[in-house]
Motif scaffolding. Structure first.
Motif, mmCIF file in Angstrom:
data_model
loop_
_atom_site.group_PDB
_atom_site.id
_atom_site.type_symbol
_atom_site.label_atom_id
_atom_site.label_comp_id
_atom_site.label_asym_id
_atom_site.label_seq_id
_atom_site.Cartn_x
_atom_site.Cartn_y
_atom_site.Cartn_z
ATOM 1 N N PRO A 298 0.834 -1.202 0.000
ATOM 2 C CA PRO A 298 0.000 0.000 0.000
ATOM 3 C C PRO A 298 0.870 1.254 0.000
ATOM 4 O O PRO A 298 1.947 1.280 0.591
ATOM 5 N N VAL A 299 0.377 2.234 -0.702
ATOM 6 C CA VAL A 299 1.112 3.493 -0.778
ATOM 7 C C VAL A 299 0.870 4.268 0.511
ATOM 8 O O VAL A 299 -0.257 4.455 0.938
ATOM 9 N N ARG A 300 1.937 4.686 1.142
ATOM 10 C CA ARG A 300 1.829 5.442 2.387
ATOM 11 C C ARG A 300 2.147 6.886 2.077
ATOM 12 O O ARG A 300 3.201 7.201 1.535
ATOM 13 N N LEU A 301 1.225 7.749 2.392
ATOM 14 C CA LEU A 301 1.445 9.167 2.178
ATOM 15 C C LEU A 301 2.226 9.751 3.357
ATOM 16 O O LEU A 301 2.000 9.384 4.500
ATOM 17 N N THR A 302 3.126 10.647 3.038
ATOM 18 C CA THR A 302 3.908 11.302 4.079
ATOM 19 C C THR A 302 3.048 12.386 4.715
ATOM 20 O O THR A 302 2.445 13.195 4.015
ATOM 21 N N GLY A 303 2.996 12.392 6.037
ATOM 22 C CA GLY A 303 2.226 13.397 6.747
ATOM 23 C C GLY A 303 2.896 14.763 6.677
ATOM 24 O O GLY A 303 4.090 14.887 6.387
ATOM 25 N N ALA A 304 2.128 15.801 6.963
ATOM 26 C CA ALA A 304 2.629 17.169 6.865
ATOM 27 C C ALA A 304 3.770 17.433 7.850
ATOM 28 O O ALA A 304 4.727 18.146 7.525
ATOM 29 N N VAL A 305 3.692 16.860 9.044
ATOM 30 C CA VAL A 305 4.740 17.080 10.049
ATOM 31 C C VAL A 305 6.025 16.380 9.619
ATOM 32 O O VAL A 305 7.115 16.975 9.672
ATOM 33 N N GLU A 306 5.897 15.139 9.192
ATOM 34 C CA GLU A 306 7.090 14.412 8.721
ATOM 35 C C GLU A 306 7.731 15.136 7.542
ATOM 36 O O GLU A 306 8.952 15.280 7.480
ATOM 37 N N LYS A 307 6.918 15.608 6.613
ATOM 38 C CA LYS A 307 7.446 16.323 5.448
ATOM 39 C C LYS A 307 8.150 17.609 5.872
ATOM 40 O O LYS A 307 9.238 17.921 5.379
ATOM 41 N N THR A 308 7.555 18.351 6.778
ATOM 42 C CA THR A 308 8.172 19.594 7.240
ATOM 43 C C THR A 308 9.515 19.320 7.910
ATOM 44 O O THR A 308 10.514 20.000 7.624
ATOM 45 N N ALA B 66 26.256 17.293 15.596
ATOM 46 C CA ALA B 66 25.898 15.869 15.629
ATOM 47 C C ALA B 66 24.737 15.616 16.589
ATOM 48 O O ALA B 66 23.831 14.827 16.292
ATOM 49 N N GLN B 67 24.736 16.288 17.730
ATOM 50 C CA GLN B 67 23.639 16.117 18.686
ATOM 51 C C GLN B 67 22.329 16.669 18.120
ATOM 52 O O GLN B 67 21.274 16.050 18.270
ATOM 53 N N VAL B 68 22.423 17.803 17.464
ATOM 54 C CA VAL B 68 21.229 18.409 16.859
ATOM 55 C C VAL B 68 20.695 17.502 15.754
ATOM 56 O O VAL B 68 19.496 17.240 15.674
ATOM 57 N N ARG B 69 21.574 16.995 14.925
ATOM 58 C CA ARG B 69 21.141 16.107 13.836
ATOM 59 C C ARG B 69 20.473 14.847 14.395
ATOM 60 O O ARG B 69 19.483 14.377 13.854
ATOM 61 N N SER B 70 21.003 14.292 15.463
ATOM 62 C CA SER B 70 20.423 13.102 16.079
ATOM 63 C C SER B 70 18.974 13.358 16.505
ATOM 64 O O SER B 70 18.104 12.502 16.325
ATOM 65 N N VAL B 71 18.723 14.520 17.045
ATOM 66 C CA VAL B 71 17.363 14.871 17.466
ATOM 67 C C VAL B 71 16.458 15.015 16.246
ATOM 68 O O VAL B 71 15.327 14.530 16.240
ATOM 69 N N TRP B 72 16.946 15.689 15.218
ATOM 70 C CA TRP B 72 16.155 15.832 13.992
ATOM 71 C C TRP B 72 15.774 14.466 13.421
ATOM 72 O O TRP B 72 14.618 14.233 13.073
ATOM 73 N N GLU B 73 16.734 13.568 13.313
ATOM 74 C CA GLU B 73 16.469 12.243 12.742
ATOM 75 C C GLU B 73 15.468 11.467 13.584
ATOM 76 O O GLU B 73 14.576 10.797 13.048
ATOM 77 N N ALA B 74 15.606 11.547 14.900
ATOM 78 C CA ALA B 74 14.662 10.847 15.780
ATOM 79 C C ALA B 74 13.262 11.443 15.667
ATOM 80 O O ALA B 74 12.263 10.712 15.676
ATOM 81 N N ALA B 75 13.167 12.763 15.546
ATOM 82 C CA ALA B 75 11.857 13.410 15.400
ATOM 83 C C ALA B 75 11.195 12.994 14.084
ATOM 84 O O ALA B 75 9.979 12.751 14.045
ATOM 85 N N ILE B 76 11.968 12.883 13.027
ATOM 86 C CA ILE B 76 11.428 12.439 11.732
ATOM 87 C C ILE B 76 10.920 11.008 11.843
ATOM 88 O O ILE B 76 9.835 10.675 11.350
ATOM 89 N N ARG B 77 11.682 10.137 12.506
ATOM 90 C CA ARG B 77 11.239 8.745 12.690
ATOM 91 C C ARG B 77 9.941 8.695 13.482
ATOM 92 O O ARG B 77 9.025 7.931 13.157
ATOM 93 N N ARG B 78 9.837 9.489 14.530
ATOM 94 C CA ARG B 78 8.610 9.520 15.340
ATOM 95 C C ARG B 78 7.429 10.004 14.514
ATOM 96 O O ARG B 78 6.334 9.433 14.590
ATOM 97 N N ALA B 79 7.630 11.044 13.732
ATOM 98 C CA ALA B 79 6.538 11.554 12.893
ATOM 99 C C ALA B 79 6.106 10.482 11.882
ATOM 100 O O ALA B 79 4.913 10.306 11.637
ATOM 101 N N HIS B 80 7.081 9.755 11.360
ATOM 102 C CA HIS B 80 6.771 8.672 10.415
ATOM 103 C C HIS B 80 5.938 7.585 11.103
ATOM 104 O O HIS B 80 4.911 7.152 10.557
ATOM 105 N N HIS B 81 6.355 7.149 12.268
ATOM 106 C CA HIS B 81 5.631 6.090 12.985
ATOM 107 C C HIS B 81 4.266 6.557 13.466
ATOM 108 O O HIS B 81 3.334 5.756 13.552
ATOM 109 N N MET B 82 4.157 7.827 13.754
ATOM 110 C CA MET B 82 2.868 8.393 14.193
ATOM 111 C C MET B 82 1.967 8.718 12.991
ATOM 112 O O MET B 82 0.792 9.026 13.151
ATOM 113 N N ASN B 83 2.547 8.632 11.788
ATOM 114 C CA ASN B 83 1.837 8.911 10.537
ATOM 115 C C ASN B 83 1.265 10.332 10.533
ATOM 116 O O ASN B 83 0.112 10.554 10.166
ATOM 117 N N ILE B 84 2.092 11.270 10.971
ATOM 118 C CA ILE B 84 1.665 12.673 10.968
ATOM 119 C C ILE B 84 2.584 13.516 10.095
ATOM 120 O O ILE B 84 3.668 13.157 9.802
#
Length: 152
Positions: A50-60, A134-152
């Motif tokens: 199934p095609v999964r659409l990227t949510g607005a938060v994840e895209k941002t 590196a610490q800032v990037r780690s937070v960004w990547e984790a936030a993107i993963r969370r948005a993906h899993h939350m489908n937002i």
């Protein structure tokens, strides 16, 4: 002993049942022709996922991190003269406006920063300015993963 060998059978009209059913139901519904047979099953072909659409938060969040990767990351200022931005500046550039996706992405980013670096951070700029790239990037990547899993 007196045994009869002759049977006295009455001849039955072969159309007797058809006539009886016609009397019971004088206007029978026509019988529909049988449906064509389904084709024989071929080799198994898996359905497309199934095609999964990227949510607005994840895209941002993703667009903002891409912006940081392209233009550079900065501390202590929203926009550096060479085009680099801090985290909040990248969020603003990615969202284009202070809309719902911008607010939700910022809240998720700050929440992830608090998870990784302690609850004391009250804003994205104060957290951004107190950590390494590196610490800032780690937070960004984790936030993107969370948005993906939350489908937002």
């Amino acid at each position: 002993m007196n045994t009869r060998t002759e049977a006295d059978f009455t001849h039955i009209d072969p159309d007797l049942y058809a006539k009886a059913f016609q009397l019971l139901d004088p206007t029978p519904e026509p019988i529909a022709p049988a449906a064509p047979a389904a084709p024989a099953p071929g080799p198994f072909t898996p359905a497309a996922p199934p095609v999964r659409l990227t949510g607005a938060v994840e895209k941002t969040l993703t667009d903002a991190l891409t912006f940081l990767d392209t233009h550079g990351w900065a501390k202590h200022r929203l926009i550096h003269p060479d085009g680099a931005r801090c985290s909040i500046g990248a969020l603003r550039a990615a969202a284009g406006a202070r809309n719902a996706a911008y607010c939700d992405a910022g809240n998720l980013l700050l929440d992830e920063a608090r998870r990784q670096h302690g609850k004391r951070w009250e804003s994205i700029p104060s957290w951004n300015d107190s950590h390494t790239g590196a610490q800032v990037r780690s937070v960004w990547e984790a936030a993107i993963r969370r948005a993906h899993h939350m489908n937002i």
